[in-house]
Enzyme design. Structure first.
Site, PDB file in Angstrom:
ATOM      1  N   ASP A 185       2.286 -16.500 -22.439  1.00 15.12           N
ATOM      2  CA  ASP A 185       2.510 -15.318 -21.417  1.00 15.12           C
ATOM      3  C   ASP A 185       2.268 -13.908 -22.092  1.00 15.12           C
ATOM      4  O   ASP A 185       1.123 -14.019 -22.764  1.00 15.12           O
ATOM      5  CB  ASP A 185       3.898 -15.527 -20.824  1.00 15.12           C
ATOM      6  CG  ASP A 185       4.234 -14.386 -19.885  1.00 15.12           C
ATOM      7  OD1 ASP A 185       4.030 -14.740 -18.630  1.00 15.12           O
ATOM      8  OD2 ASP A 185       4.641 -13.273 -20.034  1.00 15.12           O
ATOM      9  N   ARG A 186       3.314 -13.086 -22.260  1.00 15.74           N
ATOM     10  CA  ARG A 186       3.088 -11.736 -22.926  1.00 15.74           C
ATOM     11  C   ARG A 186       2.585 -12.082 -24.472  1.00 15.74           C
ATOM     12  O   ARG A 186       1.750 -11.328 -24.989  1.00 15.74           O
ATOM     13  CB  ARG A 186       4.205 -10.743 -22.887  1.00 15.74           C
ATOM     14  CG  ARG A 186       4.672 -10.575 -21.359  1.00 15.74           C
ATOM     15  CD  ARG A 186       3.852 -10.027 -20.552  1.00 15.74           C
ATOM     16  NE  ARG A 186       3.423  -8.737 -20.994  1.00 15.74           N
ATOM     17  CZ  ARG A 186       2.293  -8.202 -20.266  1.00 15.74           C
ATOM     18  NH1 ARG A 186       1.711  -8.762 -19.322  1.00 15.74           N
ATOM     19  NH2 ARG A 186       2.114  -6.839 -20.761  1.00 15.74           N
ATOM     20  N   TYR A 233       3.999  -3.896 -20.422  1.00 15.13           N
ATOM     21  CA  TYR A 233       3.253  -3.935 -19.079  1.00 15.13           C
ATOM     22  C   TYR A 233       2.524  -3.074 -18.705  1.00 15.13           C
ATOM     23  O   TYR A 233       1.286  -2.999 -18.443  1.00 15.13           O
ATOM     24  CB  TYR A 233       4.145  -4.358 -17.898  1.00 15.13           C
ATOM     25  CG  TYR A 233       4.397  -5.811 -17.817  1.00 15.13           C
ATOM     26  CD1 TYR A 233       3.678  -6.788 -17.000  1.00 15.13           C
ATOM     27  CD2 TYR A 233       5.488  -6.162 -18.696  1.00 15.13           C
ATOM     28  CE1 TYR A 233       4.151  -8.069 -16.834  1.00 15.13           C
ATOM     29  CE2 TYR A 233       5.963  -7.726 -18.605  1.00 15.13           C
ATOM     30  CZ  TYR A 233       4.873  -8.695 -17.646  1.00 15.13           C
ATOM     31  OH  TYR A 233       5.215 -10.092 -17.575  1.00 15.13           O
ATOM     32  N   HIS A 277       5.458 -22.633 -15.361  1.00 10.13           N
ATOM     33  CA  HIS A 277       5.251 -21.736 -16.489  1.00 10.13           C
ATOM     34  C   HIS A 277       5.697 -21.793 -17.661  1.00 10.13           C
ATOM     35  O   HIS A 277       5.454 -21.558 -18.735  1.00 10.13           O
ATOM     36  CB  HIS A 277       5.458 -20.323 -15.508  1.00 10.13           C
ATOM     37  CG  HIS A 277       4.935 -19.181 -16.398  1.00 10.13           C
ATOM     38  ND1 HIS A 277       3.814 -18.778 -16.926  1.00 10.13           N
ATOM     39  CD2 HIS A 277       5.835 -18.248 -17.209  1.00 10.13           C
ATOM     40  CE1 HIS A 277       3.812 -17.748 -17.564  1.00 10.13           C
ATOM     41  NE2 HIS A 277       4.905 -17.640 -17.728  1.00 10.13           N
TER      42      HIS A 277
END
Length: 307
Positions: free
Chosen positions: A122-123, A227, A287
């Site tokens: 993810d990030r 973000y 996820h």
């Protein structure tokens, strides 16, 4: 490459909450005024594991323990997350993936590793991707879990289908409103994703979930800044690399859900434009695959390390 100008790591637990069993905890200075919390264990060739949103390094607890049998495993909290430092967003570079990637290179060097494998979810996968483009002489192998490169992500998000990524647009807004909105009900906000994105609720037990929510509550401004950078400077950096024809020079493994089938794109095609030496795998896990399917993730990483 010149050594990073960082101070000595300090040892001992960095947090009183849950920890990865058998790992030592260190606070490692990586930049002026910024230290990262990192869990370290094992011996052998090094691999750094980067967490995603809305998690901390604890998401790797199962995979890290398995890899530490024959690798040096380093699990940091990213800048702005967990028990790592959370500098105020002074400009767009504070939480750019380029800055966060430089943190990871400095962290590994401070721990004695000039070259290492890197995996991110993810990030953390976006940070890992940027580290591999910016520091190809340092990153020996790259794994990215359940993400697209930043520029590709924005390009495939369109129409009503983009509603699944509402948080991307919310946190892309100028400073102020998104931070206030999320802070009012941060547990509900972060908990929404922990619930929505998992196929197996039991994969994130109550103590770990509480640790994630506590960490998120304490990090709203820095998470939003992370973000926000992806909607601006990070996409600009990817765009410049695409225009220059820069590609990932190391073996790359991508493991992800088949989001493309739902959103109308071919993920392997998008990734292959960046990674000539690509192994693209899909999973039926949710996820949070390192927590839901740790054996599958560990195997994918071991196979990458053997390439």
């Amino acid at each position: 490459m010149a050594p990073a100008t960082t101070g000595p790591a300090t040892t001992g637990p960095a947090t009183s909450g849950p920890a990865i069993s058998g790992f030592d905890y260190r606070r490692v200075p990586v930049a002026d005024g910024v230290s990262l919390n990192a869990a370290v264990a094992g011996t052998g060739s090094p691999i750094v594991l980067l967490h995603g949103f809305p998690q901390t390094h604890l998401m790797w607890r199962h995979v890290a323990a398995g890899l530490a049998a024959d690798h040096t495993v380093i699990c940091p909290d990213l800048r702005g997350y967990g028990a790592s430092d959370k500098p105020a967003e002074s400009d767009s570079t504070t939480y750019s993936k380029r800055t966060m990637a430089a943190d990871i290179v400095a962290l590994a060097r401070a721990l004695g590793h000039e070259r290492f494998a890197l995996a991110g979810h993810d990030r953390g996968a976006l940070v890992a991707f940027r580290a591999a483009l910016d520091h190809p002489e340092v990153i020996s192998r790259l794994a990215c879990l359940d993400v697209l490169p930043t520029l590709d992500m924005w390009e495939v998000m369109h129409g009503a289908d983009a509603a699944i990524g509402f948080h991307l647009y919310l946190m892309a807004q100028p400073p102020g409103l998104p931070e206030r909105m999320i802070a009012v009900s941060s547990d509900d906000f972060f908990g929404h994703f922990l619930d929505l994105w998992t196929n197996d609720p039991g994969a994130v037990p109550a103590d770990i979930r509480a640790a994630y929510l506590d960490a998120g509550r304490a990090a709203v401004p820095s998470i939003v800044a992370d973000y926000r950078a992806s909607a601006g400077i990070d996409a600009d950096h990817d765009r410049a690399d695409r225009a220059a024809g820069n590609r990932l020079r190391m073996p790359v493994t991508v493991l992800q859900q088949d989001w493309g089938a739902a959103l109308g794109y071919e993920a392997e095609t998008l990734w292959s434009r960046w990674a000539p030496d690509l192994r693209h795998l899909t999973t039926t896990s949710g996820h949070f695959m390192a927590e839901e399917a740790p054996a599958e993730v560990t195997k994918a990483l071991r196979d990458l390390l053997a390439r």
